[in-house]
Scaffold this active site. Sequence first.
Site, PDB file in Angstrom:
ATOM      1  N   ASP A   1       7.743  28.809   0.009  1.00  0.00           N
ATOM      2  CA  ASP A   1       8.702  29.917   0.017  1.00  0.00           C
ATOM      3  C   ASP A   1       7.948  31.185  -0.383  1.00  0.00           C
ATOM      4  O   ASP A   1       7.514  31.326  -1.522  1.00  0.00           O
ATOM      5  CB  ASP A   1       9.834  29.611  -0.968  1.00  0.00           C
ATOM      6  CG  ASP A   1      10.943  30.658  -0.946  1.00  0.00           C
ATOM      7  OD1 ASP A   1      10.704  31.780  -0.459  1.00  0.00           O
ATOM      8  OD2 ASP A   1      12.049  30.338  -1.443  1.00  0.00           O
ATOM      9  N   HIS A   2       7.832  32.140   0.571  1.00  0.00           N
ATOM     10  CA  HIS A   2       7.028  33.334   0.323  1.00  0.00           C
ATOM     11  C   HIS A   2       7.686  34.292  -0.675  1.00  0.00           C
ATOM     12  O   HIS A   2       7.048  35.232  -1.154  1.00  0.00           O
ATOM     13  CB  HIS A   2       6.760  34.070   1.642  1.00  0.00           C
ATOM     14  CG  HIS A   2       5.412  34.713   1.704  1.00  0.00           C
ATOM     15  ND1 HIS A   2       4.720  35.108   0.579  1.00  0.00           N
ATOM     16  CD2 HIS A   2       4.626  35.044   2.752  1.00  0.00           C
ATOM     17  CE1 HIS A   2       3.573  35.644   0.931  1.00  0.00           C
ATOM     18  NE2 HIS A   2       3.477  35.609   2.253  1.00  0.00           N
ATOM     19  N   ARG A   3       8.954  34.050  -1.028  1.00  0.00           N
ATOM     20  CA  ARG A   3       9.568  34.846  -2.089  1.00  0.00           C
ATOM     21  C   ARG A   3       8.980  34.484  -3.444  1.00  0.00           C
ATOM     22  O   ARG A   3       8.935  35.314  -4.359  1.00  0.00           O
ATOM     23  CB  ARG A   3      11.089  34.608  -2.125  1.00  0.00           C
ATOM     24  CG  ARG A   3      11.845  35.049  -0.887  1.00  0.00           C
ATOM     25  CD  ARG A   3      13.306  34.620  -0.978  1.00  0.00           C
ATOM     26  NE  ARG A   3      13.444  33.166  -1.099  1.00  0.00           N
ATOM     27  CZ  ARG A   3      14.614  32.544  -1.254  1.00  0.00           C
ATOM     28  NH1 ARG A   3      15.729  33.244  -1.323  1.00  0.00           N
ATOM     29  NH2 ARG A   3      14.648  31.231  -1.350  1.00  0.00           N
TER      30      ARG A   3
END
Length: 453
Positions: free
Chosen positions: A423-425
């Site tokens: 998850d790039h968040r």
Amino acid sequence: MSQDFRLPDLGEGLPDAELVQWLVAEGDTVSLNQNIAEVETAKAVIELPSPFAGVVGKLHHAAGDTVEVGEVLVTFDGGGDAAAPAPVHEAPAEPEEEKATPNLVGYGAAPRRSARPQRRARVARGDGSSAVDTAVLEAAPHDAIVEQPLERPLERPRSTPPVRKFAKDLGIDLALVEASGVTGLITRADVEAYAARVGAAPAEAPATAAAASTPAPRSGDRVTRTPIRGVRKHTAEAMVRSAFTAPHVSTFHTIDVTKTMRLVASLKADRSLEGHRIGVMAVAAKAVCLALGRNPSLNAKWDDAAGEIVEHHYVNLGVAAATDRGLIVPVIPDADAMTLVELADAIRELAGVARSGKTPPAAMMGGTFSITNFGVFGIEAGTPILNPGEAGILGLGSVARRPWEHKGKIALRDVMTLSLSFDHRLVDGAEGSRFLVDVASVLEDPGRALLMR
């Protein structure tokens, strides 16, 4: 007096369940807490015990129906703690002190019993049907029952819904089939072996293995339509939600795992570890736990409602398992506190329960990171989708012998590809890469695990 048994809240917060099959028929006498039906929720197949003792008056739904929580499933005649007078085939009445109250959600808790209620015993006819009760046989002359091949055991044979359907299509009574494995679970292979011995054939027409598990198309149909239900429906909803909520990034790393393969071979040859089956999956699980300790952002959750990033200081490791009913991800709690042997045993146990279709819903909740092994299908790499609420998932590719640079020379080595989605968040590219390198370092040289914490 009649009593209605309504589909209870199964403790999952799910609004309905699909009726897989009835374990009783109208007119049957059942005892308190006897399993009367199998239902499939969005997460698992569950056996429903009866909250009443009495005679089954009416079954309100058929196999395949979707039943809402609170809907009437079955009506009992003479329901309640005091069952109707027992006919010849009913088990003797329980002593007063052994009577119990129902133990389903919404029905209260049951006190401890000295004996487990059983289904009434039956024997199988030669045509695979079952109707003659044990008590009746005991009262009959011996020569009148010689043709009955075998008495049913007190408990229903253990198998999965697809296997039961396969046996039914062949006209085989599962009570006559012996399980080949140590778990006592009757498999499709066991049914096929029995069918070969007795020359069983499908009741209506010959059917292929595929036809036993998928709806047969009508003559002239160009498509087959299968209702979207149960685990497959739940998985699809979760994956769509994950794909459109968390910005996925995937990265890959191909590594030399020759030392890990040698370690696995040596552990398999160790008599003191016989029965533990330590494989590449267990070593990878241990490597993941160690790498998460060094890269905690991969072991975190994005909490939109609270506006927080929740970082876990433990590892609940999800292990993706492909089953006949679809993909499920049972969880190993506190996997980071386990030894390699304990991880191998936990993975083996989870896989066995998943294949039987009996994984409880609670066992699929609370994961913090997951691994999936598509290498068992011969696949080298892929882009796994995150399990909702998790920051990362690691895919293990197949291990293959390839020409590889080793100590300045070209040699045949055991090579595999790791596929990481995150998850790039929560995780940027540098953190994801560091995590993957840490996992790879253990798989390339398991001794490095001694240097990590």
